[in-house]
Enzyme design. Structure first.
Site, PDB file in Angstrom:
ATOM      1  N   ASP A 236       3.291   3.971  -6.220  1.00 20.97           N
ATOM      2  CA  ASP A 236       2.222   3.478  -6.669  1.00 20.97           C
ATOM      3  C   ASP A 236       1.508   2.777  -5.344  1.00 20.97           C
ATOM      4  O   ASP A 236      -0.221   3.139  -5.143  1.00 20.97           O
ATOM      5  CB  ASP A 236       2.409   1.624  -7.478  1.00 20.97           C
ATOM      6  CG  ASP A 236       2.910   0.789  -6.779  1.00 20.97           C
ATOM      7  OD1 ASP A 236       4.184   0.862  -6.188  1.00 20.97           O
ATOM      8  OD2 ASP A 236       2.465  -0.700  -6.172  1.00 20.97           O
TER       9      ASP A 236
ATOM     10  N   GLU B  79      -2.681  -0.557   3.269  1.00 27.32           N
ATOM     11  CA  GLU B  79      -1.743  -0.063   2.657  1.00 27.32           C
ATOM     12  C   GLU B  79      -1.738   0.935   1.336  1.00 27.32           C
ATOM     13  O   GLU B  79      -3.669   0.672   0.532  1.00 27.32           O
ATOM     14  CB  GLU B  79      -0.760  -0.867   1.479  1.00 27.32           C
ATOM     15  CG  GLU B  79       0.360  -0.318   0.448  1.00 27.32           C
ATOM     16  CD  GLU B  79       0.948  -0.822   0.446  1.00 27.32           C
ATOM     17  OE1 GLU B  79       2.635  -0.373  -0.253  1.00 27.32           O
ATOM     18  OE2 GLU B  79       0.397  -2.528   0.072  1.00 27.32           O
TER      19      GLU B  79
ATOM     20  N   TYR C 190       2.996  -6.364  -9.953  1.00 33.43           N
ATOM     21  CA  TYR C 190       1.533  -6.096 -10.530  1.00 33.43           C
ATOM     22  C   TYR C 190       1.694  -7.290 -11.902  1.00 33.43           C
ATOM     23  O   TYR C 190       1.916  -6.452 -13.287  1.00 33.43           O
ATOM     24  CB  TYR C 190       2.142  -5.115 -11.742  1.00 33.43           C
ATOM     25  CG  TYR C 190       1.809  -3.971 -10.389  1.00 33.43           C
ATOM     26  CD1 TYR C 190      -0.126  -4.161  -9.566  1.00 33.43           C
ATOM     27  CD2 TYR C 190       2.651  -2.360  -8.935  1.00 33.43           C
ATOM     28  CE1 TYR C 190      -0.031  -3.060  -8.554  1.00 33.43           C
ATOM     29  CE2 TYR C 190       2.329  -2.765  -8.114  1.00 33.43           C
ATOM     30  CZ  TYR C 190       1.109  -2.615  -7.625  1.00 33.43           C
ATOM     31  OH  TYR C 190       0.526  -1.655  -6.373  1.00 33.43           O
TER      32      TYR C 190
ATOM     33  N   ASP D 164       5.365   1.693  -1.271  1.00 30.73           N
ATOM     34  CA  ASP D 164       6.676   1.654  -1.617  1.00 30.73           C
ATOM     35  C   ASP D 164       7.635   2.371  -2.414  1.00 30.73           C
ATOM     36  O   ASP D 164       6.507   3.971  -2.897  1.00 30.73           O
ATOM     37  CB  ASP D 164       7.062   0.333  -1.968  1.00 30.73           C
ATOM     38  CG  ASP D 164       5.978  -0.009  -3.351  1.00 30.73           C
ATOM     39  OD1 ASP D 164       5.834   1.174  -3.769  1.00 30.73           O
ATOM     40  OD2 ASP D 164       5.506  -1.391  -3.768  1.00 30.73           O
TER      41      ASP D 164
END
Length: 495
Positions: free
Chosen positions: A72, A475, A223, A75
């Site tokens: 995603d 990120e 999430y 990570d």
């Protein structure tokens, strides 16, 4: 010649005449980013060549084949909820603007297919939908290349007794939208996704529940959908896409019967606190309200079925336009759209996509948006979307492009494990969990360019710290890039 091939040819001709090289370059890179996020066995035509095969045993704990899909963000976890949303947005980008993509259309199709193939695997067992793969707590405790992962690759699945309507319904939406994309180009392939979408939607609706209650730390707090009935928007979103693809009356009836049940306020996690926001103005991986209204407005505008979709889509537009008396977003001094919470660029790209799509629908029907004290023409919506894109690409107070590899000045120390660690080619030996920490802490630039990655972006004062420890700003995520694909395609053709 298939329809999509014809559109690609027409798009190349149009771009040659009126295109902008900058938007075209940004489009190519924006799509290329998804190759850097791939999990599984990489194909022979992989262009992000410093990435190698990873997570080749995913699903083995359940006897399933869960290879593939996308990580995603920075990570090494595969979270299906944001992954499915990213796939939906990639597909919607091609549906609306594929004719302007030229030679990049095939790469866009490849990126959709990579997501759709994995989502098909994730729904291969009746009555079960994969919610995530990889223990997120263990993963976030390491700074490790995906090729080296030695953290548990736990598979988290929702089922009839432990439901997850939001992840299941978004998966149905992604498969339906993907089916529509491939209907002309790969007719046989398009049948499987739409049929699976129907099955998964039925499961999501029949066995209702929040997936945070079923898989817990497998997805939270990363999430989570926080409201009590936070899955209603995904159920309606899934039905809306199935209606758009199949034209079956039952899906339209489902939307009509359930749209009154949408909560008027949504709960979001903002800087560790739960906050409420008006649902009609929200759109992203966790909230679909504004997207539902824009999507359906394209089908019912100027018809007897326009209520409540067109009025609500208008309200959304009025919540975003800077001059609107009903504005609920803020803008930085340099002009970047802001909503509360981290990774702000996800809002700038997702909301800009809706503005641009809605502008096309309005133009088709000679429409405009009344925001009380002023009336916004479709061109104004396009202007706002273009301003956000231009800011992202470097037209800002710092002169910083927030797309890696675009322009001369861009972030060099993004919060991304694979990018920040030496590649397998440069360092073949295994790098253990904590052995990657020096690479995380160093002030040196990342050795591998994750070309096309758009990061979380600067703060509300247009300031940006280029440091991988600054995760909220540095990120990248798939759901930041996905909406921008369609936007860049449009402005490539109409700069």
């Amino acid at each position: 010649m298939t329809l999509l091939t014809l559109l690609a040819v027409l798009g190349m001709v149009m771009v040659d005449k009126v295109g902008s090289q900058n938007y075209g370059d940004a489009l190519s890179k924006c799509i290329l980013f998804f190759e850097g996020q791939r999990s599984g066995k990489l194909p022979s035509n992989q262009r992000m060549i410093w990435r190698k095969d990873s997570a080749l045993r995913d699903g083995s704990d359940l006897g399933m084949d869960l290879l593939g899909g996308y990580y995603d963000a920075g990570d090494n976890v595969k979270f299906n909820f944001p992954m499915a949303f990213s796939t939906t947005m990639l597909a919607w980008s091609v549906i609306e603007f594929g004719q302007f993509m030229g030679p990049d259309l095939q790469h866009a199709l490849d990126s959709i297919r990579w997501g759709a193939d994995y989502l098909l695997k994730s729904t291969d067992l009746p009555g079960k939908v994969t919610a995530a793969v990889g223990n997120p707590i263990a993963d976030h405790n390491c700074w490790e290349r995906p090729e080296d992962m030695d953290t548990p690759r736990t598979s988290y699945v929702v089922n009839q007794t432990h439901p997850g309507s939001e992840v299941s319904a978004e998966t149905a939406a992604a498969l339906a939208a993907s089916s529509l994309v491939f209907k002309s180009a790969h007719d046989r392939y398009s049948i499987l996704p739409v049929n699976r979408a129907k099955e998964v939607f039925e499961f999501a609706d029949k066995f209702r529940g929040n997936y945070k209650d079923s898989v817990g730390q497998g997805v939270c707090p990363f999430y989570c959908d926080w409201g009590s009935y936070s899955y209603m928007d995904e159920l309606i979103w899934g039905a809306a896409w199935l209606f758009k693809v199949t034209k079956e009356q039952k899906y339209w009836d489902y939307v009509q019967n359930n749209i009154p049940n949408l909560p008027r306020r949504v709960i979001r996690l903002v800087n560790g606190d739960l906050q409420a926001a008006k649902s009609f103005a929200e759109f992203g991986w966790d909230t679909k309200d504004a997207g539902i209204n824009v999507l359906l407005s394209g089908l019912v505008m100027n018809s007897t079925s326009a209520e409540p979709y067109v009025p609500q889509a208008d309200r959304f537009v009025c919540s975003v336009l800077p001059e609107s008396p009903y504005k609920s977003v803020t803008y930085s001094p340099g002009g970047l759209l802001f909503k509360p919470g981290g990774s702000n660029m996800q809002h700038a790209t997702a909301l800009s996509f809706l503005l641009l799509v809605y502008a096309q629908y309005l133009k088709k029907h000679d429409g405009s948006v009344n925001c009380g004290t002023f009336v916004a023409a479709p061109s104004r919506l396009e202007q706002i979307a273009k301003g956000q894109v231009d800011y992202i690409l470097g037209k800002n107070l710092l002169g910083m492009s927030y797309m890696v590899g675009f322009s001369q000045k861009f972030p060099k120390r993004i919060h991304h494990r694979a990018s920040s660690l030496p590649s397998i080619g440069a360092h073949p030996r295994h790098i253990k969990c904590k052995d990657g920490s020096p690479y995380y802490e160093t002030l040196k630039p990342n050795p591998n360019l994750l070309i096309g990655a758009i990061i979380g972006g600067p703060d509300m004062k247009d300031q940006f710290l280029d440091n991988r420890t600054n995760a909220g700003e540095s990120e990248p995520t798939t759901y930041i890039n996905a909406p921008l694909v369609g936007i860049l395609a449009y402005f490539k053709a109409f700069p």
